[in-house]
Design a protein around this motif. Structure first.
Motif, PDB file in Angstrom:
ATOM      1  N   LEU A 184      13.296   2.936  10.645  1.00 46.89           N
ATOM      2  CA  LEU A 184      14.544   3.307   9.982  1.00 46.89           C
ATOM      3  C   LEU A 184      15.345   2.036   9.760  1.00 46.89           C
ATOM      4  CD1 LEU A 184      15.465   6.400  12.210  1.00 46.89           C
ATOM      5  CD2 LEU A 184      13.862   6.272  10.287  1.00 46.89           C
ATOM      6  N   LEU A 185      15.532   1.651   8.513  1.00 44.61           N
ATOM      7  CA  LEU A 185      16.132   0.365   8.153  1.00 44.61           C
ATOM      8  C   LEU A 185      17.478   0.558   7.465  1.00 44.61           C
ATOM      9  CD1 LEU A 185      15.684  -2.743   7.958  1.00 44.61           C
ATOM     10  CD2 LEU A 185      14.628  -2.310   5.715  1.00 44.61           C
ATOM     11  N   PRO A 186      18.588   0.385   8.194  1.00 42.82           N
ATOM     12  CA  PRO A 186      19.913   0.472   7.560  1.00 42.82           C
ATOM     13  C   PRO A 186      20.141  -0.709   6.631  1.00 42.82           C
ATOM     14  CG  PRO A 186      20.057   0.804   9.934  1.00 42.82           C
ATOM     15  CD  PRO A 186      18.690   0.251   9.645  1.00 42.82           C
ATOM     16  N   ALA A 187      21.072  -0.558   5.710  1.00 45.44           N
ATOM     17  CA  ALA A 187      21.435  -1.645   4.802  1.00 45.44           C
ATOM     18  C   ALA A 187      22.076  -2.785   5.584  1.00 45.44           C
ATOM     19  CB  ALA A 187      22.399  -1.135   3.732  1.00 45.44           C
ATOM     20  N   SER A 188      22.132  -3.954   4.975  1.00 45.46           N
ATOM     21  CA  SER A 188      22.780  -5.097   5.606  1.00 45.46           C
ATOM     22  C   SER A 188      24.192  -4.717   6.027  1.00 45.46           C
ATOM     23  CB  SER A 188      22.830  -6.277   4.632  1.00 45.46           C
ATOM     24  OG  SER A 188      21.523  -6.683   4.266  1.00 45.46           O
ATOM     25  N   ASP A 189      24.541  -5.095   7.239  1.00 44.26           N
ATOM     26  CA  ASP A 189      25.860  -4.822   7.829  1.00 44.26           C
ATOM     27  C   ASP A 189      26.096  -3.341   8.114  1.00 44.26           C
ATOM     28  OD1 ASP A 189      26.504  -7.555   7.619  1.00 44.26           O
ATOM     29  OD2 ASP A 189      27.236  -7.270   5.569  1.00 44.26           O
ATOM     30  N   GLY A 190      25.052  -2.497   7.921  1.00 45.70           N
ATOM     31  CA  GLY A 190      25.258  -1.071   8.119  1.00 45.70           C
ATOM     32  C   GLY A 190      24.631  -0.504   9.371  1.00 45.70           C
ATOM     33  N   PHE A 191      24.015  -1.355  10.205  1.00 46.00           N
ATOM     34  CA  PHE A 191      23.298  -0.853  11.365  1.00 46.00           C
ATOM     35  C   PHE A 191      24.188  -0.087  12.344  1.00 46.00           C
ATOM     36  CE2 PHE A 191      21.633  -1.057  15.647  1.00 46.00           C
ATOM     37  CZ  PHE A 191      20.323  -0.632  15.490  1.00 46.00           C
ATOM     38  N   PRO A 192      25.328  -0.649  12.801  1.00 45.37           N
ATOM     39  CA  PRO A 192      26.144   0.086  13.781  1.00 45.37           C
ATOM     40  C   PRO A 192      26.575   1.462  13.271  1.00 45.37           C
ATOM     41  CG  PRO A 192      26.825  -2.195  13.675  1.00 45.37           C
ATOM     42  CD  PRO A 192      25.881  -1.990  12.534  1.00 45.37           C
ATOM     43  N   ARG A 193      26.980   1.539  12.011  1.00 40.05           N
ATOM     44  CA  ARG A 193      27.438   2.807  11.452  1.00 40.05           C
ATOM     45  C   ARG A 193      26.300   3.809  11.356  1.00 40.05           C
ATOM     46  NH1 ARG A 193      29.438   0.739   7.514  1.00 40.05           N
ATOM     47  NH2 ARG A 193      27.798   1.010   5.944  1.00 40.05           N
ATOM     48  N   PHE A 194      25.126   3.349  10.900  1.00 43.41           N
ATOM     49  CA  PHE A 194      23.976   4.244  10.777  1.00 43.41           C
ATOM     50  C   PHE A 194      23.540   4.754  12.146  1.00 43.41           C
ATOM     51  CE2 PHE A 194      19.428   5.040  10.880  1.00 43.41           C
ATOM     52  CZ  PHE A 194      19.247   5.889   9.795  1.00 43.41           C
ATOM     53  N   ALA A 195      23.406   3.842  13.109  1.00 44.63           N
ATOM     54  CA  ALA A 195      22.943   4.238  14.440  1.00 44.63           C
ATOM     55  C   ALA A 195      23.916   5.209  15.090  1.00 44.63           C
ATOM     56  CB  ALA A 195      22.765   2.995  15.316  1.00 44.63           C
ATOM     57  N   LYS A 196      25.207   4.955  14.940  1.00 41.65           N
ATOM     58  CA  LYS A 196      26.214   5.820  15.544  1.00 41.65           C
ATOM     59  C   LYS A 196      26.167   7.224  14.963  1.00 41.65           C
ATOM     60  CE  LYS A 196      31.171   6.037  16.605  1.00 41.65           C
ATOM     61  NZ  LYS A 196      32.485   5.347  16.463  1.00 41.65           N
ATOM     62  N   LEU A 242      15.935  13.452   7.736  1.00 41.64           N
ATOM     63  CA  LEU A 242      15.504  12.183   7.158  1.00 41.64           C
ATOM     64  C   LEU A 242      13.987  12.095   7.114  1.00 41.64           C
ATOM     65  CD1 LEU A 242      17.015   8.735   8.107  1.00 41.64           C
ATOM     66  CD2 LEU A 242      14.555   9.080   8.105  1.00 41.64           C
ATOM     67  N   LEU A 243      13.333  12.432   8.243  1.00 39.70           N
ATOM     68  CA  LEU A 243      11.876  12.351   8.297  1.00 39.70           C
ATOM     69  C   LEU A 243      11.221  13.386   7.391  1.00 39.70           C
ATOM     70  CD1 LEU A 243      11.425  11.782  12.140  1.00 39.70           C
ATOM     71  CD2 LEU A 243      11.310  10.078  10.315  1.00 39.70           C
ATOM     72  N   GLY A 244      11.914  14.497   7.170  1.00 46.02           N
ATOM     73  CA  GLY A 244      11.382  15.529   6.284  1.00 46.02           C
ATOM     74  C   GLY A 244      11.373  15.118   4.827  1.00 46.02           C
ATOM     75  N   GLY A 251       0.822  -1.193   0.000  1.00 48.80           N
ATOM     76  CA  GLY A 251       0.000   0.000   0.000  1.00 48.80           C
ATOM     77  C   GLY A 251       0.857   1.244   0.000  1.00 48.80           C
ATOM     78  N   SER A 252       0.217   2.396   0.167  1.00 50.73           N
ATOM     79  CA  SER A 252       0.906   3.682   0.128  1.00 50.73           C
ATOM     80  C   SER A 252       1.364   4.067   1.535  1.00 50.73           C
ATOM     81  CB  SER A 252      -0.016   4.761  -0.434  1.00 50.73           C
ATOM     82  OG  SER A 252       0.634   6.013  -0.483  1.00 50.73           O
ATOM     83  N   TYR A 253       2.660   4.311   1.678  1.00 49.57           N
ATOM     84  CA  TYR A 253       3.259   4.719   2.950  1.00 49.57           C
ATOM     85  C   TYR A 253       4.238   5.865   2.691  1.00 49.57           C
ATOM     86  CZ  TYR A 253       1.692   0.208   4.898  1.00 49.57           C
ATOM     87  OH  TYR A 253       0.950  -0.860   5.319  1.00 49.57           O
ATOM     88  N   GLY A 254       4.511   6.652   3.739  1.00 46.77           N
ATOM     89  CA  GLY A 254       5.600   7.606   3.636  1.00 46.77           C
ATOM     90  C   GLY A 254       6.903   6.833   3.498  1.00 46.77           C
ATOM     91  N   TYR A 255       7.773   7.275   2.595  1.00 42.54           N
ATOM     92  CA  TYR A 255       9.001   6.516   2.319  1.00 42.54           C
ATOM     93  C   TYR A 255      10.127   7.473   1.937  1.00 42.54           C
ATOM     94  CZ  TYR A 255      12.262   3.320  -0.028  1.00 42.54           C
ATOM     95  OH  TYR A 255      13.378   2.628  -0.404  1.00 42.54           O
ATOM     96  N   ALA A 256      11.321   7.132   2.382  1.00 45.56           N
ATOM     97  CA  ALA A 256      12.521   7.870   1.984  1.00 45.56           C
ATOM     98  C   ALA A 256      13.677   6.892   1.960  1.00 45.56           C
ATOM     99  CB  ALA A 256      12.813   9.023   2.948  1.00 45.56           C
ATOM    100  N   GLN A 257      14.691   7.221   1.202  1.00 43.90           N
ATOM    101  CA  GLN A 257      15.880   6.383   1.163  1.00 43.90           C
ATOM    102  C   GLN A 257      17.105   7.245   0.905  1.00 43.90           C
ATOM    103  OE1 GLN A 257      15.041   3.703  -2.127  1.00 43.90           O
ATOM    104  NE2 GLN A 257      16.320   4.924  -3.508  1.00 43.90           N
ATOM    105  N   GLY A 258      18.250   6.734   1.281  1.00 44.14           N
ATOM    106  CA  GLY A 258      19.512   7.412   1.063  1.00 44.14           C
ATOM    107  C   GLY A 258      20.624   6.389   1.041  1.00 44.14           C
ATOM    108  N   PRO A 259      21.858   6.828   0.929  1.00 43.68           N
ATOM    109  CA  PRO A 259      22.974   5.885   0.894  1.00 43.68           C
ATOM    110  C   PRO A 259      23.003   5.025   2.160  1.00 43.68           C
ATOM    111  CG  PRO A 259      23.694   8.068   0.227  1.00 43.68           C
ATOM    112  CD  PRO A 259      22.304   8.224   0.776  1.00 43.68           C
ATOM    113  N   GLY A 260      22.703   3.756   2.016  1.00 43.71           N
ATOM    114  CA  GLY A 260      22.814   2.828   3.134  1.00 43.71           C
ATOM    115  C   GLY A 260      21.612   2.773   4.058  1.00 43.71           C
TER     116      GLY A 260
END
Length: 431
Positions: A285-297, A307-309, A258-267
């Motif tokens: 907020l879904l980081p890429a595979s193996d990218g969670f620690p870097r994104f969260a930090k 991001l939400l904007g 269905g239709s949801y608010g969506y955004a994406q960026g590098p990783g």
């Protein structure tokens, strides 16, 4: 049994904020006919709260939430986590008008607020009332209640109580901590349990309230909401979820197109799931595979806002695991490291609270307990914050895949003000 004035309602389950103070003093305001309730009249009119103050309070709550998240999770494999930025902000916001000097400056800094204490408290109260009105319009269960618990015969500065009454709609309970600490603890915990529809039990453990206790501040927020677009339980199937350590577990995975608010960026990808009525939402907020620690930090309040904007309505093939878990944290060291160290020491100055300004106060412990449950129907959550104080000696048209089959962050916020009610991460939904 005990009554308390409540301010507004909230929905996702129960957020509780509590402040405990250990003092010695004399005097008390005149009691109501209810033997446990002391009524303190608020000013004839509530303080006027400019929109800029509301926004500043919401922005400060977001920044506090990000700070707490980094301190407690650190973007690492710390495990599942849920906290309530709004609950902790309300607890500190109720305490702040009674703080003085460096103590007040440091609490304001932790709250990322440049507003005077009274204006910050008033802004938090206004945010709560605004959010309540929007929730009512959505027919969403959102409720908040605040109260002051004090030792019988103990004097509190009337100006302080009036500020809390005007901003938060507080009622005051007089109990006997000195002679019956366990009975008083049960009374406080019972009110919190009832205000949160049973989601927060035993907020204060058995050793938290003693004969030396003189003051507690409690704030509860309860929230329960249905999705704007419910998931079909028949479409929920077992699916893999990839843990941070590289292992895989099987979990119940919900799905919907269905239709949801969506955004994406590098990783990273982000999806927004609105609740019925459209004023509240969960952002994943879904980081890429193996990218969670870097994104969260790298997450900051400013980056989160940016991001939400960028969210735009997009047709999504959405998959999200069902999850339910609890968190319990001790925040003494965290808040001290964030800049609130004076409040914990002999130099703490909370002279704006007791009627006898010569009585010293210092924060002894800060804790938060939280719960969240997400399923096909919607979301429920609970959080409890406690501050214990002691006396001092002195739009695309095609479908985009968004499969949360790995560690992700989530937040629940009011879309108008941006204030975050809950924030956390899921690293193992099957835990």
């Amino acid at each position: 049994m005990n009554k308390v004035s409540t301010r507004g309602g909230r929905a996702l389950y129960g957020c509780v904020a509590a402040v405990t103070a250990l003092l010695t003093a004399v005097g008390c305001a005149a009691q109501d006919t209810d033997p446990t309730l002391v009524r303190v009249a608020a000013p004839a009119s509530r303080p006027v709260v400019p929109d800029a103050d509301r926004q500043a309070a919401a922005t400060g709550t977001t920044a506090l939430g990000v700070d707490l998240y980094h301190s407690l999770a650190g973007g690492s494999a710390a495990g599942n986590l849920v906290i309530s930025p709004s609950s902790m902000a309300n607890a500190l916001g109720m305490l702040l008008p009674g703080a003085r000097g460096r103590t007040a400056t440091e609490i304001s800094s932790v709250l990322h607020s440049a507003l005077p204490p009274d204006r910050f408290a008033a802004a938090l109260g206004a945010l709560g009332r605004d959010e309540q009105a929007r929730a009512d319009a959505d027919r969403t269960h959102l409720r908040e209640g605040d109260a002051v618990w004090t030792q019988k015969g103990f004097g509190l500065r009337r100006s302080y109580l009036e500020k809390l009454a005007a901003s938060f709609g507080t009622g005051v309970h007089a109990v006997d901590f000195r002679s019956d600490p366990e009975g008083s603890r049960r009374a406080v915990n019972d009110l919190v349990r009832r205000q949160t529809d049973g989601e927060i039990k035993d907020l204060f453990p058995s050793d938290a309230i003693t004969p030396d206790t003189r003051l507690l501040l409690t704030d509860t927020v309860t929230f329960k909401a249905k999705w704007q677009h419910a998931f079909d339980p028949g479409a929920t199937v077992d699916g893999p979820f990839h843990r941070l350590d590289g292992s895989t577990t099987t979990t119940r995975m919900m799905s919907h197109q269905g239709s949801y608010g969506y955004a994406q960026g590098p990783g990273w990808q982000a999806a927004e799931l609105r609740y019925a009525g459209g004023h509240l939402a969960m952002d994943v907020l879904l980081p890429a595979s193996d990218g969670f620690p870097r994104f969260a930090k790298s997450l900051t309040a400013a980056r989160l806002s940016q991001l939400l904007g960028n969210l735009r309505d997009t047709e999504l093939d959405l998959a999200l695991p069902r999850f339910t878990f609890d968190s319990q944290e001790s925040l003494n060291q965290t808040l001290a490291q964030l800049g609130m160290a004076t409040a914990f020491g002999a130099g703490a100055d909370f002279g704006g609270i007791p009627a006898d300004a010569g009585q010293g106060l210092a924060v002894r412990s800060v804790v938060q307990k939280a719960h969240i449950a997400v399923d096909e129907d919607g979301t429920t959550a609970a959080a409890g914050s406690g501050i214990a104080m002691g006396a001092t000696a002195a739009a695309p048209s095609r479908s985009t895949a968004f499969h949360a089959d790995r560690a992700f962050l989530f937040l629940i916020r009011d879309l108008r003000s941006g204030q975050i009610l809950f924030l956390g991460q899921v690293t193992d939904p099957a835990r």
